[in-house]
Design a protein around this motif. Sequence first.
Motif, PDB file in Angstrom:
ATOM      1  N   ALA A   1       0.841  -1.212   0.000  1.00 42.77           N
ATOM      2  CA  ALA A   1       0.000   0.000   0.000  1.00 42.77           C
ATOM      3  C   ALA A   1       0.867   1.250   0.000  1.00 42.77           C
ATOM      4  CB  ALA A   1      -0.935  -0.029   1.209  1.00 42.77           C
ATOM      5  N   TYR A   2       1.924   1.232   0.792  1.00 40.78           N
ATOM      6  CA  TYR A   2       2.789   2.404   0.867  1.00 40.78           C
ATOM      7  C   TYR A   2       3.618   2.560  -0.412  1.00 40.78           C
ATOM      8  CZ  TYR A   2       1.801   4.121   5.523  1.00 40.78           C
ATOM      9  OH  TYR A   2       1.192   4.713   6.598  1.00 40.78           O
ATOM     10  N   ARG A   3       3.993   1.423  -0.982  1.00 43.03           N
ATOM     11  CA  ARG A   3       4.743   1.506  -2.251  1.00 43.03           C
ATOM     12  C   ARG A   3       3.879   2.185  -3.301  1.00 43.03           C
ATOM     13  NH1 ARG A   3       7.533  -4.134  -2.139  1.00 43.03           N
ATOM     14  NH2 ARG A   3       9.516  -3.507  -1.243  1.00 43.03           N
TER      15      ARG A   3
ATOM     16  N   GLN B   1       2.772   6.805  -6.658  1.00 39.26           N
ATOM     17  CA  GLN B   1       1.756   7.704  -7.239  1.00 39.26           C
ATOM     18  C   GLN B   1       1.958   9.144  -6.772  1.00 39.26           C
ATOM     19  OE1 GLN B   1      -2.467   6.241  -7.373  1.00 39.26           O
ATOM     20  NE2 GLN B   1      -1.547   4.433  -6.422  1.00 39.26           N
ATOM     21  N   ALA B   2       2.370   9.301  -5.527  1.00 41.01           N
ATOM     22  CA  ALA B   2       2.533  10.641  -4.953  1.00 41.01           C
ATOM     23  C   ALA B   2       3.626  11.432  -5.667  1.00 41.01           C
ATOM     24  CB  ALA B   2       2.841  10.535  -3.459  1.00 41.01           C
ATOM     25  N   GLU B   3       4.613  10.696  -6.163  1.00 35.56           N
ATOM     26  CA  GLU B   3       5.713  11.363  -6.891  1.00 35.56           C
ATOM     27  C   GLU B   3       5.195  12.101  -8.123  1.00 35.56           C
ATOM     28  OE1 GLU B   3       9.461   8.450  -5.846  1.00 35.56           O
ATOM     29  OE2 GLU B   3       8.879   8.698  -7.942  1.00 35.56           O
ATOM     30  N   GLU B   4       4.122  11.553  -8.736  1.00 33.82           N
ATOM     31  CA  GLU B   4       3.562  12.142  -9.971  1.00 33.82           C
ATOM     32  C   GLU B   4       2.636  13.313  -9.666  1.00 33.82           C
ATOM     33  OE1 GLU B   4       4.576  10.590 -12.834  1.00 33.82           O
ATOM     34  OE2 GLU B   4       5.714   9.265 -11.504  1.00 33.82           O
ATOM     35  N   ILE B   5       2.236  13.493  -8.409  1.00 35.19           N
ATOM     36  CA  ILE B   5       1.225  14.515  -8.082  1.00 35.19           C
ATOM     37  C   ILE B   5       1.902  15.712  -7.438  1.00 35.19           C
ATOM     38  CG2 ILE B   5      -0.867  14.996  -6.715  1.00 35.19           C
ATOM     39  CD1 ILE B   5      -1.392  11.929  -6.821  1.00 35.19           C
TER      40      ILE B   5
ATOM     41  N   GLU C   1      -4.619  16.808  -3.663  1.00 35.04           N
ATOM     42  CA  GLU C   1      -4.743  15.512  -4.347  1.00 35.04           C
ATOM     43  C   GLU C   1      -3.900  14.455  -3.660  1.00 35.04           C
ATOM     44  OE1 GLU C   1      -4.877  16.543  -8.884  1.00 35.04           O
ATOM     45  OE2 GLU C   1      -4.453  14.379  -8.683  1.00 35.04           O
ATOM     46  N   LYS C   2      -2.695  14.899  -3.252  1.00 35.16           N
ATOM     47  CA  LYS C   2      -1.783  13.981  -2.556  1.00 35.16           C
ATOM     48  C   LYS C   2      -2.421  13.500  -1.253  1.00 35.16           C
ATOM     49  CE  LYS C   2       2.952  14.943  -3.383  1.00 35.16           C
ATOM     50  NZ  LYS C   2       4.171  15.632  -3.082  1.00 35.16           N
TER      51      LYS C   2
END
Lengths: 411, 293
Positions: free
Chosen positions: A85-87, A92-96, A101-102
């Motif tokens: 889940a954290y991976r 995904q967070a890197e792209e936002i 949104e994050k």
Amino acid sequence: MRELLNLIKFEYYKMFKKKSLWFILAGLFGLSMLGSVAMLLGNTYDMEGEVTGTRYEEMQAERKNARALGGRTIDAALIQEVQEAYRSYFSQAEEISDEEEKEKLYEDTVKKYEPIMEILSQVYTGSYNSQEFILDLTEDDRNQFYETLKQKQKQLWEEYFFLTKEEESKLLDYQQQIKTPFIYNYGAGWMRYEILLYSLSVFLMLALAICLAPVFGGEYTSKMDALILSSKYGKSKVIQAKLIMAVTFTIGVTTVLLGIQLLEIMLIYGADGWKNPIQFWSLTQIVFPFNQIEAIGIYVLCVILAVLFLTAIVSLLSAKLKSPFGVIVICFMVIIIPMFLDIPEQYRMLNSIYRLLPICMTQEWNVFCHYMYGINNVIVPTYIFIPLFALAAVVLLNIWAFKVFKKHQVA
Amino acid sequence: MELVIDRITKQFKNKIAVDHVSLKLKEGVYGLLGANGAGKTTLMRMMCGLMVPDSGTIALDGISMEEEQYRDVLGYLPQDFGYYPDFTALEFLMYMASLKGIPKIRAKEKTAMLLEQVNLKDVAKKKIKTYSGGMKQRLGIAQALLNNPNLLVLDEPTAGLDPKERVKFRNMISELGKDRIVLLSTHIVSDVEYIADYIMVMKKGTIIHKGAREDILKSIDGKVWECVVPEKTALDLERKFPVINIRNEKEGIFLRLVCEHMPYETASICTASLEDLYLYYFSDEISEGEGQP
């Protein structure tokens, strides 16, 4: 017996005649009720300082998330689930770039695992709120979670405590008895209660010192000592009645106060998690094989006996000193000074004595600490020694108080 | 019934408060007369078990004052009477009754009777803190009588009572003394004079005189004088002898004084009273400002 009960009744009557007693009890109960809800008052804010909700709503949300994990076994499978889940979140967070949104992504993917992360973080990193470590865990790390925990516990007591070989050996025995794997349940209520017990004990002791200081001292200041000591029961039943009143009043107020506090917290947070291991309070520090309700029971017993110990000190001082004011001053010092004083643990003897002061007996980190009492191989952990010592002290101090008042000479 | 006080002694640091006092008291009223610091209160406190004597014993019919049985038949009114300000008289007496082991029903009856006897029935449900000094003193007397004591010890019992109350009190005590031992200490000589069957004069921790009124007055028989003198002579006589009474008259200053020999050529001898005796023995304390008859 009837005469004794009648005299006890009068002692209570004298106590409750004082308006100050009612104010003190009202203040005490008010404080305890406030303590239960204090953390839930107020609002929560975002990074820009905007109100996002109330703390109570935040607790409800956390509880909902945590209850979703209720009954899950903390094992390699769950750790892997959390890791994945954290991976997913981090990648995904890197792209936002948008913070909102994050945050939404965080809530949707990993927020529900926060309680488990807190547990894993303590074991794998030693801190409460690390997150990045989860990405680096190997299969071995996941499988060795409980061995890692035990190693961390052992490391802690070897590095930071001044234990004897006998104590270390005993701690290893206790460690073996811890039931694993842990099963997670939302247990914030019990933990909140455990946290509040100490501060509640402080206020309780201060209040009881004020309420009970006149138990004997009041007779001196009102000059009733001459009439009492010259009466038939003045050197026997009256003194027994006073001591019984002091003890029963203490037990009554303490039990009711702690009971109300517990009820309040259970109503707010829920009674879930009573079977949770005590290690959830502090994973690497506590090695005793109890669950929350057992630990709370032991802790509450220690608090009650510590408060009774304080009451016995009050009774003795009240009998010895000629004024309740002096009793209150000394008792306040006995309660407050140790809170700010600390005897370094390397001075084992002094430290052991210090930890038997009434206020120290109400500290959770003392009750369940690694240090033990005894000689050579005959040692008992603090959570057993405290109640025994307090009980013995209560008996001895009350006998002493009895003799002091009985022998008092009216000058 | 007999109270035996055998060589009782009590010392405080350098002062001997009670010095080997021995007494045997049977039923009756005993007055203990003495100036402040004579040792009366100390003696009474020891009799009530409130002080431990350094030596000697006190026993009532063979029962030591340390026993509960002794306190069961003891009634005590201290000099400085203590009470709970927020208690009513009724509550206070009920509490004292429980201290004395009196069963509740009996206590209610006795309390009602005593409150009537000491004239506090109408204010029985009012708080003691609202009472005058005299009312508190009457309440103190009432509590001392709760258990119908065989030994009644009253330390300055008439302090704060007005003359009417004092007379009533005297009559009460006279009645009580018929079948119990009553010991009362006082500075008020007239109280002792009217009601005590037996008087003990205490000075510096010892009983210097004891006996019936007529017997102890024999010690100052022929030593009480009255005269009218010029002012200058009056001042001179005042300095030399204990003066019981002094007043201005047309012919000069009237003096009643105690003196071993005739103080002035025109002085006439008088019949001694207890007040004269008090002044005679305690004039040094009085001149130091310590006591008043």
